[in-house]
Each structure stands twice: as structure tokens, then as C-alpha cells.
Design a protein around this motif. Structure first.
Motif, PDB file in Angstrom:
ATOM      1  N   LEU A  57      92.265  -8.076 -26.740  1.00 57.59           N
ATOM      2  CA  LEU A  57      92.008  -8.893 -25.556  1.00 57.59           C
ATOM      3  C   LEU A  57      92.405  -8.169 -24.273  1.00 57.59           C
ATOM      4  CD1 LEU A  57      93.096 -12.301 -27.082  1.00 57.59           C
ATOM      5  CD2 LEU A  57      90.769 -11.598 -26.464  1.00 57.59           C
ATOM      6  N   ILE A  58      91.589  -7.186 -23.908  1.00 58.90           N
ATOM      7  CA  ILE A  58      91.738  -6.452 -22.658  1.00 58.90           C
ATOM      8  C   ILE A  58      90.569  -6.860 -21.765  1.00 58.90           C
ATOM      9  CG2 ILE A  58      91.788  -4.162 -21.603  1.00 58.90           C
ATOM     10  CD1 ILE A  58      92.818  -3.149 -24.370  1.00 58.90           C
ATOM     11  N   PRO A  59      90.820  -7.412 -20.595  1.00 62.00           N
ATOM     12  CA  PRO A  59      89.739  -8.003 -19.798  1.00 62.00           C
ATOM     13  C   PRO A  59      88.550  -7.085 -19.545  1.00 62.00           C
ATOM     14  CG  PRO A  59      91.842  -8.694 -18.922  1.00 62.00           C
ATOM     15  CD  PRO A  59      92.144  -7.696 -19.997  1.00 62.00           C
ATOM     16  N   SER A  60      88.781  -5.826 -19.207  1.00 57.06           N
ATOM     17  CA  SER A  60      87.664  -4.947 -18.882  1.00 57.06           C
ATOM     18  C   SER A  60      86.974  -4.375 -20.115  1.00 57.06           C
ATOM     19  CB  SER A  60      88.138  -3.797 -17.986  1.00 57.06           C
ATOM     20  OG  SER A  60      89.177  -3.061 -18.618  1.00 57.06           O
ATOM     21  N   ASN A  61      87.481  -4.691 -21.304  1.00 57.87           N
ATOM     22  CA  ASN A  61      86.837  -4.212 -22.532  1.00 57.87           C
ATOM     23  C   ASN A  61      86.337  -5.367 -23.385  1.00 57.87           C
ATOM     24  OD1 ASN A  61      85.968  -2.010 -24.116  1.00 57.87           O
ATOM     25  ND2 ASN A  61      87.681  -2.278 -25.527  1.00 57.87           N
ATOM     26  N   THR A  62      86.058  -6.481 -22.750  1.00 53.85           N
ATOM     27  CA  THR A  62      85.550  -7.659 -23.450  1.00 53.85           C
ATOM     28  C   THR A  62      84.280  -8.119 -22.758  1.00 53.85           C
ATOM     29  OG1 THR A  62      87.760  -8.361 -24.137  1.00 53.85           O
ATOM     30  CG2 THR A  62      86.031 -10.045 -24.123  1.00 53.85           C
ATOM     31  N   ASN A  63      83.164  -8.115 -23.501  1.00 50.63           N
ATOM     32  CA  ASN A  63      81.906  -8.565 -22.906  1.00 50.63           C
ATOM     33  C   ASN A  63      81.162  -9.504 -23.835  1.00 50.63           C
ATOM     34  OD1 ASN A  63      80.986  -6.762 -24.843  1.00 50.63           O
ATOM     35  ND2 ASN A  63      79.533  -5.728 -23.493  1.00 50.63           N
ATOM     36  N   SER A 140      83.071  -3.127 -19.966  1.00 49.25           N
ATOM     37  CA  SER A 140      82.707  -3.691 -18.664  1.00 49.25           C
ATOM     38  C   SER A 140      82.942  -2.719 -17.519  1.00 49.25           C
ATOM     39  CB  SER A 140      83.483  -4.996 -18.420  1.00 49.25           C
ATOM     40  OG  SER A 140      83.064  -6.004 -19.309  1.00 49.25           O
ATOM     41  N   SER A 141      83.038  -1.429 -17.821  1.00 49.66           N
ATOM     42  CA  SER A 141      83.263  -0.449 -16.756  1.00 49.66           C
ATOM     43  C   SER A 141      82.154  -0.486 -15.714  1.00 49.66           C
ATOM     44  CB  SER A 141      83.369   0.952 -17.354  1.00 49.66           C
ATOM     45  OG  SER A 141      82.173   1.323 -18.020  1.00 49.66           O
ATOM     46  N   TYR A 142      80.967  -0.921 -16.146  1.00 42.99           N
ATOM     47  CA  TYR A 142      79.815  -1.003 -15.237  1.00 42.99           C
ATOM     48  C   TYR A 142      80.099  -1.874 -14.017  1.00 42.99           C
ATOM     49  CZ  TYR A 142      74.994  -2.147 -13.855  1.00 42.99           C
ATOM     50  OH  TYR A 142      73.831  -2.344 -13.163  1.00 42.99           O
ATOM     51  N   PHE A 143      81.002  -2.831 -14.157  1.00 45.33           N
ATOM     52  CA  PHE A 143      81.278  -3.744 -13.050  1.00 45.33           C
ATOM     53  C   PHE A 143      82.043  -3.082 -11.904  1.00 45.33           C
ATOM     54  CE2 PHE A 143      79.968  -6.779 -16.165  1.00 45.33           C
ATOM     55  CZ  PHE A 143      79.420  -7.807 -15.419  1.00 45.33           C
ATOM     56  N   SER A 187      85.812 -11.713 -15.788  1.00 53.48           N
ATOM     57  CA  SER A 187      87.032 -11.248 -16.445  1.00 53.48           C
ATOM     58  C   SER A 187      87.328  -9.774 -16.232  1.00 53.48           C
ATOM     59  CB  SER A 187      86.967 -11.552 -17.943  1.00 53.48           C
ATOM     60  OG  SER A 187      85.844 -10.947 -18.550  1.00 53.48           O
ATOM     61  N   ALA A 188      86.318  -8.935 -16.000  1.00 53.49           N
ATOM     62  CA  ALA A 188      86.578  -7.516 -15.773  1.00 53.49           C
ATOM     63  C   ALA A 188      87.481  -7.292 -14.567  1.00 53.49           C
ATOM     64  CB  ALA A 188      85.261  -6.764 -15.569  1.00 53.49           C
ATOM     65  N   TYR A 189      87.498  -8.243 -13.642  1.00 58.59           N
ATOM     66  CA  TYR A 189      88.269  -8.096 -12.417  1.00 58.59           C
ATOM     67  C   TYR A 189      89.642  -8.770 -12.480  1.00 58.59           C
ATOM     68  CZ  TYR A 189      83.679  -6.732 -10.599  1.00 58.59           C
ATOM     69  OH  TYR A 189      82.467  -6.109 -10.390  1.00 58.59           O
ATOM     70  N   THR A 460      70.046   1.666 -15.986  1.00 59.41           N
ATOM     71  CA  THR A 460      70.410   2.893 -16.684  1.00 59.41           C
ATOM     72  C   THR A 460      71.926   3.003 -16.800  1.00 59.41           C
ATOM     73  OG1 THR A 460      68.425   3.992 -15.861  1.00 59.41           O
ATOM     74  CG2 THR A 460      70.210   5.405 -16.648  1.00 59.41           C
ATOM     75  N   ASN A 461      72.401   3.234 -18.023  1.00 55.01           N
ATOM     76  CA  ASN A 461      73.826   3.403 -18.337  1.00 55.01           C
ATOM     77  C   ASN A 461      74.641   2.119 -18.257  1.00 55.01           C
ATOM     78  OD1 ASN A 461      73.713   6.207 -18.841  1.00 55.01           O
ATOM     79  ND2 ASN A 461      73.867   6.637 -16.649  1.00 55.01           N
ATOM     80  N   ALA A 462      74.010   0.977 -18.075  1.00 57.50           N
ATOM     81  CA  ALA A 462      74.770  -0.274 -17.963  1.00 57.50           C
ATOM     82  C   ALA A 462      75.519  -0.573 -19.258  1.00 57.50           C
ATOM     83  CB  ALA A 462      73.835  -1.422 -17.625  1.00 57.50           C
ATOM     84  N   GLY A 463      76.673  -1.229 -19.122  1.00 52.07           N
ATOM     85  CA  GLY A 463      77.560  -1.442 -20.257  1.00 52.07           C
ATOM     86  C   GLY A 463      76.989  -2.286 -21.361  1.00 52.07           C
ATOM     87  N   SER A 464      76.053  -3.190 -21.060  1.00 51.76           N
ATOM     88  CA  SER A 464      75.468  -4.057 -22.083  1.00 51.76           C
ATOM     89  C   SER A 464      73.994  -3.730 -22.311  1.00 51.76           C
ATOM     90  CB  SER A 464      75.633  -5.524 -21.678  1.00 51.76           C
ATOM     91  OG  SER A 464      77.005  -5.863 -21.606  1.00 51.76           O
ATOM     92  N   ASN A 465      73.608  -2.499 -21.995  1.00 48.22           N
ATOM     93  CA  ASN A 465      72.236  -2.036 -22.184  1.00 48.22           C
ATOM     94  C   ASN A 465      72.088  -1.585 -23.646  1.00 48.22           C
ATOM     95  OD1 ASN A 465      69.745  -0.710 -22.158  1.00 48.22           O
ATOM     96  ND2 ASN A 465      70.083   0.222 -20.154  1.00 48.22           N
ATOM     97  N   ASP A 466      71.914  -2.549 -24.540  1.00 53.23           N
ATOM     98  CA  ASP A 466      71.944  -2.280 -25.975  1.00 53.23           C
ATOM     99  C   ASP A 466      70.845  -1.336 -26.439  1.00 53.23           C
ATOM    100  OD1 ASP A 466      74.081  -3.969 -26.136  1.00 53.23           O
ATOM    101  OD2 ASP A 466      72.972  -5.650 -27.013  1.00 53.23           O
ATOM    102  N   GLY A 467      69.701  -1.342 -25.761  1.00 54.94           N
ATOM    103  CA  GLY A 467      68.570  -0.543 -26.219  1.00 54.94           C
ATOM    104  C   GLY A 467      68.430   0.799 -25.545  1.00 54.94           C
ATOM    105  N   ASP A 468      69.426   1.186 -24.713  1.00 61.55           N
ATOM    106  CA  ASP A 468      69.374   2.446 -23.958  1.00 61.55           C
ATOM    107  C   ASP A 468      68.121   2.534 -23.095  1.00 61.55           C
ATOM    108  OD1 ASP A 468      71.776   3.216 -24.957  1.00 61.55           O
ATOM    109  OD2 ASP A 468      71.007   4.712 -26.358  1.00 61.55           O
ATOM    110  N   TYR A 469      67.741   1.424 -22.508  1.00 60.34           N
ATOM    111  CA  TYR A 469      66.576   1.385 -21.626  1.00 60.34           C
ATOM    112  C   TYR A 469      66.874   2.103 -20.319  1.00 60.34           C
ATOM    113  CZ  TYR A 469      63.028  -0.687 -18.510  1.00 60.34           C
ATOM    114  OH  TYR A 469      62.009  -0.894 -17.607  1.00 60.34           O
ATOM    115  N   SER A 470      65.886   2.818 -19.800  1.00 62.15           N
ATOM    116  CA  SER A 470      66.028   3.472 -18.508  1.00 62.15           C
ATOM    117  C   SER A 470      64.654   3.587 -17.856  1.00 62.15           C
ATOM    118  CB  SER A 470      66.646   4.865 -18.669  1.00 62.15           C
ATOM    119  OG  SER A 470      66.774   5.504 -17.415  1.00 62.15           O
TER     120      SER A 470
END
Length: 544
Positions: A57-63, A140-143, A187-189, A460-470
Motif C-alpha cells: 500500500l504505497i500511494p504512488s504505486n497503486t492504480n 502512477s509515476s505518470y501523474f 492517491s498518487a499525490y 505514449t508511456n502512460a502508466g496504465s497504457n496496458d497495450g503499449d499504444y502510441s
């Protein structure tokens, strides 16, 4: 629940002036001090449903929802969102947007973590730098991408965060982000106490927060079973609990949680299994909940899968999307507790429209689907079986079977579901890029803005971009929209960006999901918020 669209419109345009909000969520805590009211037990523990968190339960690593439900109750950020989705100051005394790239934050004094450490500007700055650090690879580093100093290439300091005093800091952005202040309840913040940085892994197993609840001592988190939270009496924000705590039970199936609700063994649940949708409103009467919420469902076909890259991949995604009847599934399986999707966001979010170009790919059209599939075969002949991975603890069996059967019948290929026992199990495969099939996906909004449904999932490179779309054109429109301080122009850019998504289909939109849930006879003051989560701190329970 009808959403307060005017409130969201005001929140989306945060250009100048101070945000000094003092509103309370609707749904009615009995009084401002969080007292439980006549006949209620202020020490009562409210039991509810949940899922085992994917990670510590680390806020920036929970999505994901299971961990997020816990974090939102044991931490307090600069703001929280009330039942209608409007931001309310929590740790912040004042948030001033001085220009589209500079935000000034003034904290309330005397706020503490549950170990007694005072919450200061440094706790936010250190936590955000930890979340943004490349080597940590937090989900959640993307935030933090919009803050000066952020880098996707190497560990770096967020130089845009400047501490002015113990209770004041500024946020300098590397580009205008018109909704950045609105994001600050996510929560990331959240801030972190100093002890977290001594051993982050250990902290994640027994986190020390600053919110309305806290873990009930060592052993409060019984993995794959439950987590016990108790009221934090030192919390002085606007979410003071009217009860003594929460026990969040981790159910293996939605059937089990509903059976416990009917049996009086759980107080509030926010998911009803598809098999019970035809009857739950009759079963529960006025204790049943079926209302719109910021939930979007889809399945994602990764760009990295054979036959799903380039032009061939676009043709196959479009064919698959047109191979099944969303309206029939939402009616026959979900009994109209879902609405067929016409975009990638949610109708409860301000700026949503059903007038995008390209929505024909979301209509059931078997003949067109066959035609598109044949065009793809002309590029590279299909081989193998099409599978949709899903977590069998989430009530997805029925719709996955219906969708894959229809795909098989329409396209003349083998198609089936690929069940994983838990949400955590499937997310592990998705997050480490070892998934070899399509996979169920979806989004519960982090904050009430259109960008939140688009940026974290498809940029591109978003943290929840499951399909590696760009897609650079999509990225440019997204950047243009979020940089624009004119709401209409912003929405126009997001609409154009979505029209690109409707062509490329990085995820296959399915439906908008109502929150379906209910509560027991012993509890009162139950409100489900804009994002489908019950407002737990308001719930009261009758004294025994």
C-alpha cells in the motif's frame, strides 16, 4: 444519481484565484463533527467488500480499485472529492493557481500522521519525488510527468517543487495543465511520513497515514482475507468518521459478498454479481443502489501481440469490435445496469459527448466485421485462437463468454475466455508485459476530468497504457487539450483525440457501468459517490 455538471465545469477551469473550498459531500453525515446520531453506535465497525490489493500500500504505486479503496481511507491529500465529484480542501488551506504553469499550496497547520509526525510541505515533496523516480517504476509515476524536472530517461528531481516554508510549497509545471489542481485529490499525490523512506517495502505492508482511518495495529492486513481499519481520532479534516472503523473483506466472488449482504454478514457492498442483477432491487428494496458512476469497461488487445500491430492490427480490432452486440449484452446479461459505450470516457464527466465521428466501429455489424477481417487476412493470414483474459473473481464470466462466442460465430475463428483466479494475478501479467492474449480492462476515474480517462491509458508511456499504444497525433491533441485554458477548446481537442482512438482502438470500448450495490438493515446514511465508492465515513450503524 444525477451528477452536478456545473460543479465539475467550474472545477475543470482552474486558471486564477484561490481554491478555498469548504463544502461537504451530499448524503448526510448527521452533523459536522461526524457524530453518529440518535440510536447509532459511534464505535460500530462498518463491514464492506473489497479485493486483495495488487501491491503493497504505497500511494504512488497503486492504480487499482482494491488498493485504492484502502489508501483513500487511511490517507488525506491536499483535497478530496465529495459525493458529486467536487474538490474539497483537506490538508490544504488554500490552493492558488497563479497561472497555467504555477500552483501555490498552503497547508493547514497542526495536521499529523498517525505516528504523531506533523504533515508539512516536505512530506508532499519527498513523496512525489519518490513516486516520480524512474528506478522505482511506480505505477502512477505518470501523474508527475507535468512537473518540472520529471524525466522518463533517468532518475531526476522534481525541480518544480519548491518548499517556501513548513506549510507552503509551489508546483511549477513544464507545460500548462489546465486540470492539474483538480487532480490533487488522487492517491498518487498523498504525502508520506518520514518513516516510509526508511524501508518503503515494509511501510507498504503496514502504512502510516493521515486520513480518517488507520490500520488496526500489526496484523490488520490479513492477505487475501481482509483488512481492519479503525477511526483516526487525530484526523481533523472534512471526512471525520461517524463510525468506529471499517473492515474490508476480500471476496473471491461477487456472489459471496451478495450472499453475505443478504445474510446480514456485511453492511455495504458496491458490486452485484450479474446472476443477481435481475432480482437484487426486489431483494433489497430501497436499500438497493443502481446509479450512474465514472466507470468505463473495455478489453485491451496489445500492440505487441501477433497480428495486432500496424494496419493489420487496426483492421482486426475494428472487426472484433463490430462482431458482438453491446446493446443485447447490456440488456440480457446486465439488465440495463450498463449502457453501451460510444466513447472512451463516461457520461457523468463534464464535456462528454455522444457525437464523435467514427463510432460505427462500436456498432454490431457482422458483415462489415467479416469484410475487415478479410482485409487483415490479405496482409497476413490469421492463425491461432483469440482469447480474452479476465479475473474470474470479478463477475466477468458471462459477458466474456457472450463476446467471444459472438466473435467466433461472426469471424469464423476460435475465440474464448481465459480466466485468472484473481485480479492481482491477471494484473501481474499485464504489468510485466508477459500477457499473451487480449485482456479485460476498465477504468474507475481518479478525478472528475475527461483527461483522466485518456492520458493515463493511451498516451505514449502512460502508466496504465496496458497495450503499449502510441500515436503521436493523439499525443499532440491530448497535450494541446490539457494545455488549453478555454474549456470548449479543451473539450474539442479531446474529442478529436478520441476520434483517433475510435480508428486505432487501443482498447475495445464495451459499456459504461452503473454502480450496483446495496446495504444492510442496520446501517444508515449510505451514499455512493460519483466514482462508485461508498462514502464510508458518513455511514452509521445501529447500536446493538
Amino acid at each position: 444519481m444525477k451528477r452536478n455538471r456545473s460543479a465539475l465545469a467550474g472545477a475543470a477551469l482552474l486558471i486564477s484565484g484561490a481554491i478555498a473550498l469548504a463544502g461537504c459531500s451530499s448524503g448526510g453525515t448527521p452533523d459536522d463533527e461526524g457524530s453518529s446520531g440518535a440510536g447509532a453506535d459511534p464505535e460500530a465497525i462498518i463491514t464492506t467488500n473489497g479485493t486483495e490489493p495488487e501491491n503493497p500500500l504505497i500511494p504512488s504505486n497503486t492504480n487499482e480499485v482494491g488498493g485504492g479503496k484502502i489508501l483513500d481511507n487511511i490517507f488525506a491529500g491536499l483535497v478530496y472529492y465529495d459525493a458529486e465529484g467536487a474538490p474539497v480542501n483537506d490538508m490544504a488551506e488554500e490552493i492558488t493557481v497563479e497561472d497555467p504553469q504555477l500552483i501555490r499550496v498552503k497547508l493547514k497547520e497542526g495536521q499529523t500522521f498517525t505516528d504523531g509526525e506533523e504533515v508539512t510541505a516536505d512530506n508532499f515533496i519527498k513523496a512525489w519525488n519518490e513516486g516520480a523516480k524512474l528506478s522505482n517504476a511506480h505505477l502512477s509515476s505518470y501523474f508527475f510527468e507535468d512537473i518540472e524536472g520529471f524525466s522518463w530517461d533517468a532518475d531526476s528531481e522534481l525541480t518544480g517543487l519548491e518548499q517556501v516554508s513548513d506549510y507552503e510549497f509551489t508546483i511549477a509545471l513544464n507545460k500548462p495543465a489546465a486540470d492539474f489542481a483538480l487532480r490533487l485529490g488522487y492517491s498518487a499525490y498523498y504525502p508520506l511520513p518520514d518513516v516510509a523512506f526508511e524501508d518503503m517495502a515494509a511501510f507498504g505492508e503496514n502504512p502510516i497515514g493521515n486520513g480518517p482511518y488507520m490500520l488496526d495495529g500489526d496484523g490488520a492486513w490479513e492477505h487475501d482475507v481482509k483488512i481492519d481499519l479503525v477511526r483516526n481520532d487525530d484526523y481533523a479534516g472534512g471526512r471525520k468518521p461517524a463510525n468506529g472503523g471499517l473492515t474490508i473483506n476480500f471476496y473471491a466472488t461477487q456472489d459471496a459478498s451478495y450472499a453475505d449482504l443478504l445474510g446480514g454478514n456485511v453492511d455495504v457492498i458496491d458490486e452485484i454479481a450479474p446472476v443477481s442483477l435481475p432480482t437484487f432491487q426486489d431483494d433489497l428494496g430501497d436499500r438497493a443502489v443502481n446509479q450512474p458512476s465514472a466507470l468505463f469497461q473495455s478489453f485491451t488487445i496489445g500492440q505487441f501481440l501477433p497480428h495486432f500491430s500496424g494496419e493489420e492490427g487496426i483492421l482486426r480490432r475494428q472487426a472484433i469490435s463490430m462482431s458482438f452486440d453491446r446493446a443485447q449484452i447490456t440488456e440480457k446479461i446486465f439488465f440495463d445496469s450498463r449502457t453501451p459505450a460510444s466513447d472512451f470516457t463516461s457520461p457523468v464527466i463534464d464535456g462528454w459527448t455522444d457525437e464523435l465521428e467514427g463510432t460505427e466501429v462500436l456498432a454490431y455489424d457482422p458483415e462489415k466485421a467479416k469484410e475487415l477481417w478479410a482485409e487483415a487476412d490479405a496482409i497476413s493470414q490469421w492463425e491461432g485462437e483469440f482469447k480474452i483474459a479476465y479475473n474470474s473473481d470479478g463477475g466477468h464470466d458471462e459477458w466474456v463468454e457472450a463476446v467471444t462466442n459472438s466473435i467466433s460465430n461472426t469471424l469464423g475463428i476460435e475465440a474464448s475466455g481465459d480466466p485468472y483466479p484473481t485480479f492481482a494475478a491477471i494484473r501481474e501479467k499485464v504489468n510485466d508485459n508477459t500477457i499473451t492474449t487480449a485482456a479485460r480492462s476498465g477504468w474507475q476515474a481518479d478525478y472528475p476530468g475527461l483527461y483522466n480517462f485518456l492520458g493515463p491509458l493511451y498516451a505514449t508511456n502512460a502508466g496504465s497504457n496496458d497495450g503499449d499504444y502510441s500515436n503521436p497525433e493523439f499525443d499532440d491533441l491530448l497535450s494541446s487539450g490539457i494545455s488549453n485554458t478555454d474549456v470548449e477548446a479543451q473539450v474539442a481537442d479531446f474529442s478529436k483525440a478520441q476520434e483517433i482512438l475510435l480508428n486505432d482502438l487501443p482498447a475495445i470500448p464495451l459499456w459504461y457501468q452503473n454502480v450496483t450495490g446495496g446495504y444492510g438493515e442496520e446501517v444508515d446514511n449510505v451514499t455512493f459517490g460519483w466514482n462508485s465508492v461508498p462514502i464510508y465515513h458518513e455511514i452509521t450503524k445501529a447500536a446493538e
